[in-house]
Design a protein around this motif. Structure first.
Motif, short mmCIF file in Angstrom:
data_model
loop_
_atom_site.label_atom_id
_atom_site.label_comp_id
_atom_site.label_asym_id
_atom_site.label_seq_id
_atom_site.Cartn_x
_atom_site.Cartn_y
_atom_site.Cartn_z
N ALA A 1 32.83 -13.69 24.86
CA ALA A 1 32.94 -15.42 25.48
C ALA A 1 34.52 -15.53 25.39
O ALA A 1 34.85 -15.95 26.29
CB ALA A 1 32.35 -16.20 24.46
N ARG A 2 35.38 -15.14 24.32
CA ARG A 2 36.63 -15.48 24.54
C ARG A 2 37.29 -14.73 25.54
O ARG A 2 38.30 -15.22 26.23
CB ARG A 2 37.57 -15.06 23.12
CG ARG A 2 36.98 -16.30 22.12
CD ARG A 2 37.85 -16.10 20.74
NE ARG A 2 37.61 -14.82 20.17
CZ ARG A 2 36.87 -14.59 19.16
NH1 ARG A 2 35.96 -15.72 18.62
NH2 ARG A 2 36.70 -13.62 18.65
N ALA A 3 37.10 -13.23 25.78
CA ALA A 3 37.58 -12.47 26.59
C ALA A 3 37.35 -12.92 28.17
O ALA A 3 38.07 -12.83 28.99
CB ALA A 3 37.09 -11.09 26.71
N TYR A 4 36.16 -13.54 28.29
CA TYR A 4 36.02 -14.22 29.74
C TYR A 4 36.17 -15.79 30.05
O TYR A 4 35.73 -16.29 30.70
CB TYR A 4 34.40 -14.06 29.89
CG TYR A 4 34.11 -12.45 30.30
CD1 TYR A 4 34.27 -12.07 31.70
CD2 TYR A 4 33.81 -11.47 29.37
CE1 TYR A 4 34.09 -10.72 32.01
CE2 TYR A 4 33.53 -10.17 29.87
CZ TYR A 4 33.71 -9.93 30.97
OH TYR A 4 33.39 -8.60 31.35
N ASN A 5 37.16 -16.22 28.95
CA ASN A 5 37.43 -17.60 28.92
C ASN A 5 36.35 -18.41 29.16
O ASN A 5 36.23 -19.32 29.96
CB ASN A 5 38.42 -17.96 30.03
CG ASN A 5 39.65 -17.14 29.79
OD1 ASN A 5 40.12 -16.86 28.92
ND2 ASN A 5 40.23 -16.48 31.08
N MET A 6 35.21 -18.25 28.29
CA MET A 6 34.00 -19.05 28.38
C MET A 6 34.14 -20.44 27.47
O MET A 6 35.11 -20.50 26.65
CB MET A 6 32.68 -18.17 27.82
CG MET A 6 32.42 -16.97 28.58
SD MET A 6 31.45 -17.58 29.90
CE MET A 6 29.90 -17.98 29.26
N PRO A 7 33.35 -21.55 27.99
CA PRO A 7 33.31 -22.66 27.21
C PRO A 7 32.85 -22.16 25.66
O PRO A 7 32.54 -20.99 25.52
CB PRO A 7 32.45 -23.66 27.63
CG PRO A 7 32.46 -23.05 29.13
CD PRO A 7 32.69 -21.54 28.83
N PRO A 8 33.36 -22.96 24.70
CA PRO A 8 32.74 -22.67 23.26
C PRO A 8 31.16 -22.37 23.48
O PRO A 8 30.58 -23.14 23.99
CB PRO A 8 33.01 -24.12 22.41
CG PRO A 8 34.20 -24.41 22.92
CD PRO A 8 33.88 -24.35 24.75
N VAL A 9 30.72 -21.34 22.52
CA VAL A 9 29.36 -20.95 22.65
C VAL A 9 28.85 -20.79 21.30
O VAL A 9 29.60 -20.62 20.43
CB VAL A 9 29.22 -19.70 23.42
CG1 VAL A 9 29.47 -19.67 24.74
CG2 VAL A 9 29.70 -18.57 22.73
N ARG A 10 27.60 -21.06 21.24
CA ARG A 10 26.87 -20.68 19.81
C ARG A 10 25.83 -19.36 19.82
O ARG A 10 25.07 -19.56 20.94
CB ARG A 10 26.13 -21.94 19.31
CG ARG A 10 25.33 -21.99 18.07
CD ARG A 10 24.44 -23.11 17.80
NE ARG A 10 25.17 -24.40 17.62
CZ ARG A 10 25.40 -25.21 18.76
NH1 ARG A 10 24.75 -25.31 19.72
NH2 ARG A 10 26.36 -26.40 18.31
N VAL A 11 26.14 -18.58 18.84
CA VAL A 11 25.31 -17.40 18.94
C VAL A 11 24.42 -17.23 17.85
O VAL A 11 24.98 -17.28 16.53
CB VAL A 11 26.26 -16.22 19.22
CG1 VAL A 11 25.40 -14.87 19.35
CG2 VAL A 11 27.18 -16.51 20.32
N VAL A 12 23.17 -17.06 17.84
CA VAL A 12 22.19 -16.91 16.94
C VAL A 12 21.71 -15.48 16.90
O VAL A 12 20.89 -15.33 18.17
CB VAL A 12 21.17 -18.01 16.83
CG1 VAL A 12 20.22 -17.50 15.59
CG2 VAL A 12 21.81 -19.30 16.57
N THR A 13 21.75 -14.65 16.00
CA THR A 13 21.15 -13.26 15.92
C THR A 13 20.24 -13.05 14.91
O THR A 13 20.28 -13.54 13.98
CB THR A 13 22.39 -12.25 16.02
OG1 THR A 13 22.90 -12.48 15.07
CG2 THR A 13 23.22 -12.23 17.28
N LEU A 14 18.99 -12.37 15.27
CA LEU A 14 18.01 -11.85 14.30
C LEU A 14 17.68 -10.47 14.63
O LEU A 14 18.23 -10.11 15.77
CB LEU A 14 16.87 -12.89 14.29
CG LEU A 14 16.86 -14.27 13.89
CD1 LEU A 14 15.65 -14.99 14.14
CD2 LEU A 14 17.38 -14.35 12.44
#
Length: 575
Positions: free
Chosen positions: A208-221
């Motif tokens: 997400a940072r590499a593609y200059n994305m807005p702040p994201v929230r990630v949940v992984t299971l």
């Protein structure tokens, strides 16, 4: 006086008769080129060539005629006397008459007068300055001459992979939806490649940072990933795992895609297309070769946990049975859930009925290596690692899943022992009756089995042997310091740093492939299966077996975490 002479010198050629050499050039000084040997005038044969390669007056100093040959490269200098000119420059052209030669001599006198003035410099001849040549970067060329000139750089270029320097894609703000879809599929692919959930989450944040994305929230299971944009824009992507885990070659291709996405240098649509191709790809080997690989893996695990001569034929027979049943189960999805129980029951019946008298071995020691495809060694190691990293939900769910797999296998063994009575078990320590070279043979066969049965990437066999040998050697050295149940810490300590180091070589597989294979040499699944089976058949050492298995798993997980932490510290410090 110098100014007046300069003005006269400029007007002098215009007053004389026009000649073919000077008719199109009103100012001879603007058509003179200074070389390393002489001053070449417009009438000289070299003038036509130098006119095509000369640098404009507005060009910087360092760009001066760098593409011309060294013999004809121009430089800015004060005019020198005609006596120093080469012989070709002193000879007049055949068609020039006496008036033309007189005009040329008069021009040379005016030029000398101008050069004697220290207050004025002609506009076409800038002040003499030191030429600044651009620095040419060092290029490593592999070959005999480069080895002689720079042997260390050439050796490094031949052995290690090149550091790819790519330009990040542009206009990422217009591709947010596609980037989210790419992140979702990459996260699912990483989970199917047996990556720990915190590693998947950290990787998605890096992308997400590499593609200059807005702040994201990630949940992984372990079987789910959710990615959402924070703030007013609530776009989200949710994906779930389907199907079987990836083969080793698929994991290697996903690692390459993830590396490019981390640097933001792959278009989202290209990444989506490549992920789809990887998921739909088939194994490099046909079913017969995969069956051979299953037999080799069974023999290899048997040599590592129960190295005795009479058991080798039993390993081959039981490995063949499990391999055939596994290939049949792939064609019928309804049998995949019950396949661990079916395989465990069948090999128990065969081992107890026919192979006990042939090998004079306890059946449980013959059964464990044959059930390699169903032993959740990697799952249990990941579960313990996630629990130690405060991933309670992921770690506990993986742990329960791994224990359920062991219970299914133990249930199948109990069914087989119920059908064939008078089957004994034992918890005695197995001694190596073959020879000290047995572990090396087991390692070589295990790596070959992984290449055939799990479709390891092409050219990865020797690297897998090196990784397995070093991991096993570290674990054996640990046994000289601590009890055997703690020795897995030392083996796991080198897994991550070793995998990252080997992945830098040109022909080596990715770090994920090496790590997955190295987990098996620590055999936590085999130890757990034997403990559960002995407990299910009424062994008196039930509690001790469970405690030993738990200690071994968490020692391995702690070693992986410590090794990863040391590697991260070294990379941040520039090592």
């Amino acid at each position: 006086m110098a100014d007046k002479q300069s003005e006269d010198g400029q007007n002098a050629p215009a007053q004389g008769p026009a000649t073919p050499a000077t008719a199109n050039h009103s100012d001879p000084r603007q058509e003179e080129w200074g070389t390393a040997d002489a001053v070449i005038r417009p009438s000289d044969p070299e003038a036509a060539y130098l006119r095509t390669i000369s640098t404009p007056a507005s060009a910087p100093d360092w760009a001066e005629s760098s593409s011309a040959p060294a013999s004809s490269r121009t430089r800015k200098t004060k005019p020198v006397s005609e006596a120093t000119a080469p012989e070709s420059a002193q000879q007049s052209a055949p068609h020039m008459d006496n008036s033309t030669q007189a005009t040329t001599q008069h021009d040379q006198a005016d030029k000398n007068a101008v050069s004697s003035s220290s207050n004025e410099i002609p506009q076409a001849i800038p002040p003499q300055t030191e030429v600044k040549k651009p620095r040419i970067p060092d290029v490593v060329v592999v070959g005999p001459q480069s080895i002689l000139r720079n042997p260390l750089q050439s050796l490094k270029g031949m052995l290690f992979k090149e550091q790819t320097q790519s330009v990040p894609i542009s206009h990422t703000q217009d591709k947010i939806d596609r980037i989210l879809s790419m992140m979702r599929l990459l996260g699912i692919a990483m989970l199917k490649s047996s990556h720990a959930t915190p590693d998947v989450r950290d990787t998605m944040l890096e992308i997400a940072r590499a593609y200059n994305m807005p702040p994201v929230r990630v949940v992984t299971l372990p079987t789910l990933i959710a990615i959402q944009i924070e703030g007013t824009d609530r776009r989200a992507e949710i994906g779930a795992l389907e199907g079987q885990a990836f083969r080793l070659d698929q994991s290697a291709q996903i690692d390459a895609l993830v590396d490019r996405a981390r640097r933001g240098v792959i278009e989202p649509d290209d990444a989506l297309a490549q992920i789809e191709r990887v998921m739909n790809s088939t194994s490099r080997f046909n079913p017969f070769v995969q069956l051979v690989g299953q037999i080799l893996m069974t023999l290899a695990i048997g040599l590592l946990i129960n190295p005795v001569w009479p058991a080798i034929p039993a390993y081959l027979i039981l490995g063949l049975i499990v391999g055939v049943l596994t290939l049949i189960g792939r064609r019928f999805s309804t049998m995949s859930i019950a396949m661990p129980v079916i395989c465990a029951a069948v090999v128990t019946i065969v081992a107890s009925t026919f192979l006990v008298d042939l090998t004079h071995e306890v059946p449980i020691r013959l059964i464990a290596p044959a059930l390699v495809p169903f032993l959740p060694g990697g799952t249990l190691a990941l579960a313990a690692m996630e629990l130690t990293r405060d991933e309670v939900i992921s770690g506990s769910s993986r742990l329960i899943y791994g224990l359920s797999q062991l219970l299914l296998l133990a249930f199948g063994v109990v069914i087989g022992m119920a059908i064939v009575p008078d089957t004994t078990t034992t918890n005695e320590v197995v001694l190596n009756s073959i020879g000290p070279w047995t572990p090396l043979l087991g390692i070589a066969l295990l790596a070959l089995g992984y290449v055939f049965a799990r479709s390891a990437p092409e050219g990865s066999y020797l690297w897998l042997v090196v990784a397995l040998a070093l991991t096993y050697g570290a674990q054996r050295l640990g046994m000289l310091i601590v009890p055997p149940e703690f020795s897995g810490f030392f083996g796991a300590l080198v897994v991550v740093p070793l995998a990252r180091f080997l992945s830098k070589f040109r022909t080596a597989p990715s770090a994920t492939v090496t790590q997955l294979v190295s987990f098996w040499i620590l055999v936590p699944g085999s130890i757990g299966f034997i403990s559960f089976t002995e407990a299910a058949t009424g062994s008196t050492q039930t509690i001790t077996s469970f405690v030993t298995t738990g200690i071994s798993l968490f020692a391995i997980a702690l070693g992986i975490i410590v090794g990863s932490g040391l590697l991260g510290t070294r990379e941040r410090s520039g090592g």
